[in-house]
Design a protein around this motif. Structure first.
Motif, PDB file in Angstrom:
ATOM      1  N   TRP A 279      -3.760  -4.904   5.985  1.00 20.45           N
ATOM      2  CA  TRP A 279      -4.004  -3.465   6.056  1.00 20.45           C
ATOM      3  C   TRP A 279      -3.251  -2.805   7.216  1.00 20.45           C
ATOM      4  O   TRP A 279      -3.616  -1.707   7.640  1.00 20.45           O
ATOM      5  CB  TRP A 279      -5.507  -3.197   6.209  1.00 20.45           C
TER       6      TRP A 279
ATOM      7  N   LEU B  19       0.818  -1.211   0.000  1.00 17.83           N
ATOM      8  CA  LEU B  19       0.000   0.000   0.000  1.00 17.83           C
ATOM      9  C   LEU B  19       0.852   1.261   0.000  1.00 17.83           C
ATOM     10  O   LEU B  19       0.340   2.344   0.313  1.00 17.83           O
ATOM     11  CB  LEU B  19      -0.924  -0.003   1.231  1.00 17.83           C
TER      12      LEU B  19
ATOM     13  N   ALA C  24      -7.779   2.548   5.912  1.00 16.97           N
ATOM     14  CA  ALA C  24      -8.310   1.810   4.769  1.00 16.97           C
ATOM     15  C   ALA C  24      -8.784   0.424   5.199  1.00 16.97           C
ATOM     16  O   ALA C  24      -9.781  -0.091   4.675  1.00 16.97           O
ATOM     17  CB  ALA C  24      -7.238   1.700   3.680  1.00 16.97           C
TER      18      ALA C  24
ATOM     19  N   ASP D 128      -0.441  -1.334   7.257  1.00 17.03           N
ATOM     20  CA  ASP D 128       0.215  -0.086   6.878  1.00 17.03           C
ATOM     21  C   ASP D 128      -0.778   1.061   6.690  1.00 17.03           C
ATOM     22  O   ASP D 128      -0.382   2.231   6.777  1.00 17.03           O
ATOM     23  CB  ASP D 128       1.009  -0.278   5.583  1.00 17.03           C
ATOM     24  N   ARG D 129      -2.038   0.724   6.405  1.00 16.12           N
ATOM     25  CA  ARG D 129      -3.077   1.748   6.232  1.00 16.12           C
ATOM     26  C   ARG D 129      -4.300   1.347   7.058  1.00 16.12           C
ATOM     27  O   ARG D 129      -5.287   0.830   6.514  1.00 16.12           O
ATOM     28  CB  ARG D 129      -3.438   1.893   4.754  1.00 16.12           C
TER      29      ARG D 129
END
Length: 371
Positions: free
Chosen positions: A76, A49, A82, A78-79
């Motif tokens: 997810w 990402l 999101a 890292d984000r």
């Protein structure tokens, strides 16, 4: 705004999906169709990402449709914002999905039969385990009589036995009267009305008194045992006993078992007397055979002692079955009221079935023994 795009990097053990651009309502474009065609059945090792721009519910829905079961749980990290959007859309999509197609009637019938066979095997296994624990607890109670909770024994004997005395007596009274009515109506047609007394005595002593008494206690006491123990399981009182070092079998099961073993033979004998009284009143009113004649016919028959023994031998066995099934179902209650209702119903049904089955077994045994 950068249009959404992706790349699949093959690392040998699997693929890594790299998302680039804005995966939004206006930015997804043709990426949704191309992503669905490029992904295969192999699981994804993760998501890259680092070049992902904006992300909204349209992008999440695109990924769900393209890879519903391929994304790893930690994709997810890292984000996280999101990831929260993706999780929300995934949950809504799963809840709004159409229910699975119902199987045909033939398949459902055999599936129900299979589940029934599995449930029977599971119940038998759990019942054997409960019986083993009950035998161990009974042996411990006999080895250490000082640990017996006598007040609980007498309390259960009163509630499970003495309080049932009126209904036992009344029911057996009418059963004896019905048997006498049938005998007086049928046997007088053959000039054998005098044998109505033997019919009432044999039926009451061998079968009806102990059977009716056990069935009434199965409906009354087995359900009570299951409800009492089950409610304690729901309130975690059984777990609290174990934490305090109290054996639940010693505190809950053994007193109820002892009360049933003590009171069922007594109630059976009372039922026999009540059945005799009902039959005697009917023969007196219908056939003009007085009480003295009724008692004389019974006392002069040398087999009456054997019939009495046959009936009384069944009582302790039925008592063990009623108490064990009621307590075993109570111990199996989960933490909800629906489970309690199912277990109480199962306790009554299983106890009545076991009583009738064991009565048939006893009939075959006594037939082979010429008793």
């Amino acid at each position: 705004m950068r249009p959404a795009d992706f790349q699949l990097d093959d690392s040998g053990d699997g693929k890594v999906l790299r998302l680039t651009g804005d995966w939004t309502t206006t930015g997804v474009g043709s990426a949704a169709r191309r992503l669905a065609g490029r992904l295969g059945p192999d699981p994804l090792l993760g998501l890259d990402l680092s070049e992902l721009g904006r992300f909204d519910t349209a992008g999440a829905l695109t990924l769900i449709h393209a890879a519903p079961d391929l994304l790893p749980d930690d994709a997810w990290r890292d984000r996280p914002e999101a990831g929260r959007i993706f999780a929300m859309v995934e949950r809504l999509e799963r809840e709004s999905a159409a229910p699975p197609r119902r199987a045909d009637a033939f398949t459902r019938t055999f599936a129900k039969m299979g589940r029934g066979v599995y449930d029977i095997g599971h119940e038998m296994t759990m019942s054997m385990a409960f019986l083993g624990r009950l035998m161990v607890a009974s042996g411990a109670a006999m080895r250490h009589p000082r640990g017996i909770r006598w007040p609980a024994w007498f309390s259960q004997a009163e509630r499970a036995g003495l309080d049932a005395l009126p209904i036992i007596a009344v029911t057996n009274f009418f059963i004896g009267a019905v048997i006498a009515f049938l005998g007086a109506n049928l046997l007088t047609q053959f000039g054998a009305g005098v044998f109505t007394v033997q019919l009432v005595a044999v039926a009451t002593l061998r079968e009806l008194a102990v059977l009716i008494t056990a069935i009434l206690l199965a409906g009354r006491s087995a359900s009570s045992f299951a409800a009492e123990v089950g409610s304690m399981r729901m309130n975690q009182e059984v777990d609290a006993m174990q934490v305090m070092g109290v054996n639940p079998f010693q505190a809950l099961v053994i007193p109820r078992l002892a009360a049933m073993i003590l009171m069922l033979p007594l109630l059976t004998f009372v039922g026999m007397l009540a059945g005799f009284l009902g039959g005697m009143l009917v023969t007196w009113s219908q056939l003009s055979y007085g009480p003295a004649f009724f008692i004389q016919r019974i006392s002069e028959d040398p087999m009456m002692g054997t019939h009495l023994m046959v009936g009384m031998v069944k009582a302790p066995v039925f008592a063990v079955v009623i108490a064990a099934i009621g307590c075993r179902q109570g111990m199996s209650v989960a933490g909800d009221v629906e489970s309690l209702g199912r277990r109480v119903t199962a306790a009554v049904v299983q106890a009545i079935f076991a009583i009738i089955f064991l009565d048939a077994v006893f009939a075959l045994i006594f037939l082979e023994l010429n008793l």
